[in-house]
Enzyme design. Structure first.
Site, PDB file in Angstrom:
ATOM      1  N   ALA A 202       5.876   0.143  -6.156  1.00  0.00           N
ATOM      2  CA  ALA A 202       4.631  -0.436  -6.684  1.00  0.00           C
ATOM      3  C   ALA A 202       4.847  -1.411  -7.836  1.00  0.00           C
ATOM      4  CB  ALA A 202       3.681   0.683  -7.116  1.00  0.00           C
TER       5      ALA A 202
ATOM      6  N   GLU B  50      16.266  -2.537  -3.714  1.00  0.00           N
ATOM      7  CA  GLU B  50      15.641  -1.237  -3.449  1.00  0.00           C
ATOM      8  C   GLU B  50      16.686  -0.356  -2.780  1.00  0.00           C
ATOM      9  OE1 GLU B  50      12.925   0.666  -4.018  1.00  0.00           O
ATOM     10  OE2 GLU B  50      13.980   2.139  -2.775  1.00  0.00           O
TER      11      GLU B  50
ATOM     12  N   SER C 170       7.314  -0.790  -1.364  1.00  0.00           N
ATOM     13  CA  SER C 170       5.852  -0.944  -1.463  1.00  0.00           C
ATOM     14  C   SER C 170       5.089   0.089  -0.657  1.00  0.00           C
ATOM     15  CB  SER C 170       5.423  -2.339  -0.977  1.00  0.00           C
ATOM     16  OG  SER C 170       5.928  -3.319  -1.820  1.00  0.00           O
TER      17      SER C 170
ATOM     18  N   CYS D 140       1.801   8.624  -3.138  1.00  0.00           N
ATOM     19  CA  CYS D 140       0.632   9.502  -3.328  1.00  0.00           C
ATOM     20  C   CYS D 140      -0.009   9.874  -2.012  1.00  0.00           C
ATOM     21  CB  CYS D 140      -0.439   8.809  -4.166  1.00  0.00           C
ATOM     22  SG  CYS D 140       0.172   7.650  -5.378  1.00  0.00           S
TER      23      CYS D 140
ATOM     24  N   ARG E 243       7.297 -14.256   1.701  1.00  0.00           N
ATOM     25  CA  ARG E 243       6.756 -14.889   0.497  1.00  0.00           C
ATOM     26  C   ARG E 243       7.891 -15.300  -0.447  1.00  0.00           C
ATOM     27  NH1 ARG E 243       2.538 -11.709  -2.344  1.00  0.00           N
ATOM     28  NH2 ARG E 243       1.801 -13.786  -2.922  1.00  0.00           N
TER      29      ARG E 243
ATOM     30  N   ARG F 292     -24.216  16.537 -24.731  1.00  0.00           N
ATOM     31  CA  ARG F 292     -25.222  17.147 -25.617  1.00  0.00           C
ATOM     32  C   ARG F 292     -24.694  18.426 -26.243  1.00  0.00           C
ATOM     33  NH1 ARG F 292     -30.470  17.644 -22.055  1.00  0.00           N
ATOM     34  NH2 ARG F 292     -31.034  19.089 -23.719  1.00  0.00           N
TER      35      ARG F 292
END
Lengths: 459, 459
Positions: free
Chosen positions: A13, A37, A43, A47, A74, A448
């Site tokens: 990530a 990596e 990527s 989780c 990219r 409260r």
């Protein structure tokens, strides 16, 4: 002019967000990007593993946000199964090993991003490496676990640890038809909550047929004649197991950074400035599970391994590396989870965190429905709120309850960020309609009561 | 010393909350409390009527938070079917009429609370008072409507107005098996949203089989031989109807206050100070649907009829009347609703509100899942965010989407209260776990896009 080179260590990530974001600001002519990596996937959503194991998510590919090919398209030179083994900050270069070829080579950098993540705690116990004992960190872990489940279908599962991963895996294994026992060290499961709130999680797990054993210290894992796990041994008892899941927590993966002389904090995570640059190093950034983050409530650093932070870090690093500008101000410690239909949330400080920070506090706990009480099936929730004595500043909120309970913690997360008092919170203009809230939202009811507690504690 | 006397006009949320809260601070020896309610019920949830009509709530009693007897047991002299007809501020007394006996009498007060609520807009059209034409304001309205539904089971329903009440009643009537047509004046239903977001509500209603007709001006209601409603006529067409529901909006019920010379604002609501005391009157308080409230985003007053505000007002008035202290700082304009499984929320300003306030703004709209996208059935939601040009201050958020969409608006409500910028919001530490949110919560995605829009608009 030759392009600058950005080297990224870690392809999950934080690292790949940083790379992608940097690429948005600078094209390949200006910035060359190389990423290492060591694993087989980049990527991906760690989780999501409990939901994959539990059967909600069908395929491993669903958990991969972007494939290596997509990154490469990219103009990000992502090298898989390539492990960075040394950082030479003087020479501004990284030594990386091609795990398949077994070769090593140096790559020079102008800018470096360290996103080495975290590694799961794995106590060195007899039998811990036996087949059938699984971590929940990588997609490979998930694959191995699903293989074990295929061969032990609906047997007995022991989960070691009752934090987020522990309870989520307990749910997943329950859904897969296992008889599930959760062994944990603390008095109550979910020690990220105060024990009084953890007890509610405990009761929920009981109600689901999940056995929880508190105060359990695992001493050994026993294997059968086939070499596979057959039981987990604690100081007190022996728990038969066809599959064992380790969810004991994670630590920052910072051996490489430490060896390079980079600064680590009290939790052994990398220390950065607000732009996510490693302290004292103008050309090195770090983010994700390998760093410590500023706790906005106490002003100290914490280690929190969470995908949402890692993604934010990556975005900010990428912006800064790319010549734009961004900062990560810090966290308030929000986390949400669930075990079946029982939702669990926390933000800010627990009682023990407040004490450790030298803060005097009052506490208020309320029970309320999450919708108008007259609607059928109105979900119940318990909200606990801590406020600083005298100032009344909100310190933390914990929630355990039915549908709609967990994400209400976001109200408190924003209020903590804005340093609101609990009295200010009582006036918050929160969404009200019978299917969504009683006229007094549970968070307002808690505010409260906390306000009254602040007053009662006096000056 | 003789007890002081508090007189409360209006026995619903604001009035009875004020009375109850005052009673908590002062016993009957210190404070006598007399309350007048002209209707047959006190302390009820008008907001619950659509769910009662729709069948989710079984009994009228479920919507009554506290009966007159319960109030009286707490030494609150609640006089039902008693209408205040005059306030004499000089003589500090209220003239009230016993609607059954037809008698009138003066009651002196030391302190007065005005909580006369709002009255629904009811255009004076031919046929508007025909049996089968119903408002949605009092429990009596609900009873009458349920009686009509019993005799026209599953026929054709026309709802006039497509605000919160309109869409909620459309849902209720759909659930009761009616063929539902909603006539509304604006371009899109739910004009409390911008038209581009209202269009999403429109599409959702279409998808449910609810016919919506925009730009419709009702001119007449036709009755049949039995004197009951049989059709609604607009400038363009005639819509057969077995039942008609009016949900055109409400206005502050302030004729009594106006006749007494009390100050009204531009929306004809009573004007109060921050302690909810009527401006210029030390011994008169007002709260609930009959007052105007401060809009914290624009600094002007608005009229918002909403149970959650009325309850807050009542608490604060009761505290102040009882000798304690509290203030109501204002609202940001949060409202949530739904039509079947489509959730609708807004807070802060719409585009036209921003323009009317002289604010230049940018807008960003995003679509996202509400949970991790890889989970099955991940609900979609559209989030629109407005930010002030240059400063980047959050101005408003609108959300339309599936489960979990509406209450996310609370994040923005707190951020508006704290006057955060959209860039500050991008760093909010919101709860993340796959069943609850993608790694970037939809609100964060919107904040990122709004931040980019602020930058793009430049200085």
């Amino acid at each position: 002019m030759a392009a600058e080179r950005l080297v990224v260590i870690g392809g999950d990530a934080a690292g790949m967000s940083a790379a992608s974001q940097a690429r948005r600001f600078k094209g390949p002519d200006e910035l060359e990007i190389v990423a290492f990596e060591r694993g087989d996937y980049a990527s991906y959503s760690a989780c999501g593993i409990p939901y994959w194991v539990g059967g909600d998510v069908e395929r491993l590919d669903d958990l991969v946000a972007r494939t290596p090919e997509e990154h490469r398209a990219r103009a990000i030179d992502l090298r898989m199964r390539t492990e960075a083994v040394r950082i030479d900050t003087e020479g501004r270069r990284v030594l990386a090993r091609d795990l398949d070829a077994g070769t090593e080579s140096w790559t020079e950098y102008d800018k470096l991003v360290i996103a080495t993540g975290a590694r799961p705690v794995r106590p060195s116990l007899p039998g811990i490496d036996a087949p059938g004992v699984h971590g929940v960190q990588t997609l490979g872990d998930g694959e191995a676990m699903i293989e074990t489940l295929a061969r032990t279908d609906g047997g007995r599962a022991v989960v070691v640890g009752a934090g987020y991963i522990g309870v989520e895996m307990a749910e997943a294994l329950l859904k897969r038809g296992y008889e599930v026992t959760v062994l944990h060290r603390d008095e109550q499961p979910m020690a990220t909550l105060d024990p009084d709130m953890g007890r509610l999680v405990h009761e929920a797990m009981d109600g689901l047929g999940i056995t929880t054993v508190g105060g359990a210290a695992v001493s050994e894992i026993l294997t059968g004649d086939d070499g596979r796990v057959r039981a987990v041994v604690t100081d007190d008892a022996e728990y038969p197991a066809d599959v064992v899941v380790l969810g004991i927590g994670v630590r920052p993966e910072t051996a490489l950074a430490e060896a390079a002389g980079l600064p680590l904090g009290p939790h052994r995570g990398l220390l950065t400035d607000l732009s996510m640059r490693v302290r004292g190093h103008d050309d090195i950034w770090a983010g994700g599970d390998c760093v410590e983050v500023l706790d906005l409530v106490t002003g100290t650093t914490r280690h929190i391994a969470l995908g949402t932070h890692a993604n934010k870090h990556g975005q900010i690093i990428g912006a800064n590396v790319g010549g734009d500008y961004g900062t990560f101000p810090g966290v308030v410690g929000t986390a949400v989870s669930k075990v079946c239909d029982r939702e669990i949330a926390r933000t800010g400080l627990r009682e023990k965190d407040a004490r450790a920070a030298g803060l005097q506090y009052v506490s208020a706990t309320i029970e309320s429905t999450g919708t108008a009480g007259y609607l059928p099936g109105a979900p119940l929730m318990t909200v606990k709120m801590l406020a600083e004595r005298r100032s009344g500043r909100l310190l933390g909120v914990q929630i355990v309850g039915g549908v709609g309970a967990a994400k209400r913690v976001d109200i408190a997360a924003v209020a903590l960020t804005a340093r609101m008092t609990v009295e200010q919170m009582t006036a918050l203009d929160l969404g009200y309609a019978p299917p969504f809230s009683p006229v007094w939202d549970p968070v307002l009811v808690a505010a409260r009561k906390a306000t009254a507690a602040v007053r009662k504690a006096g000056w």
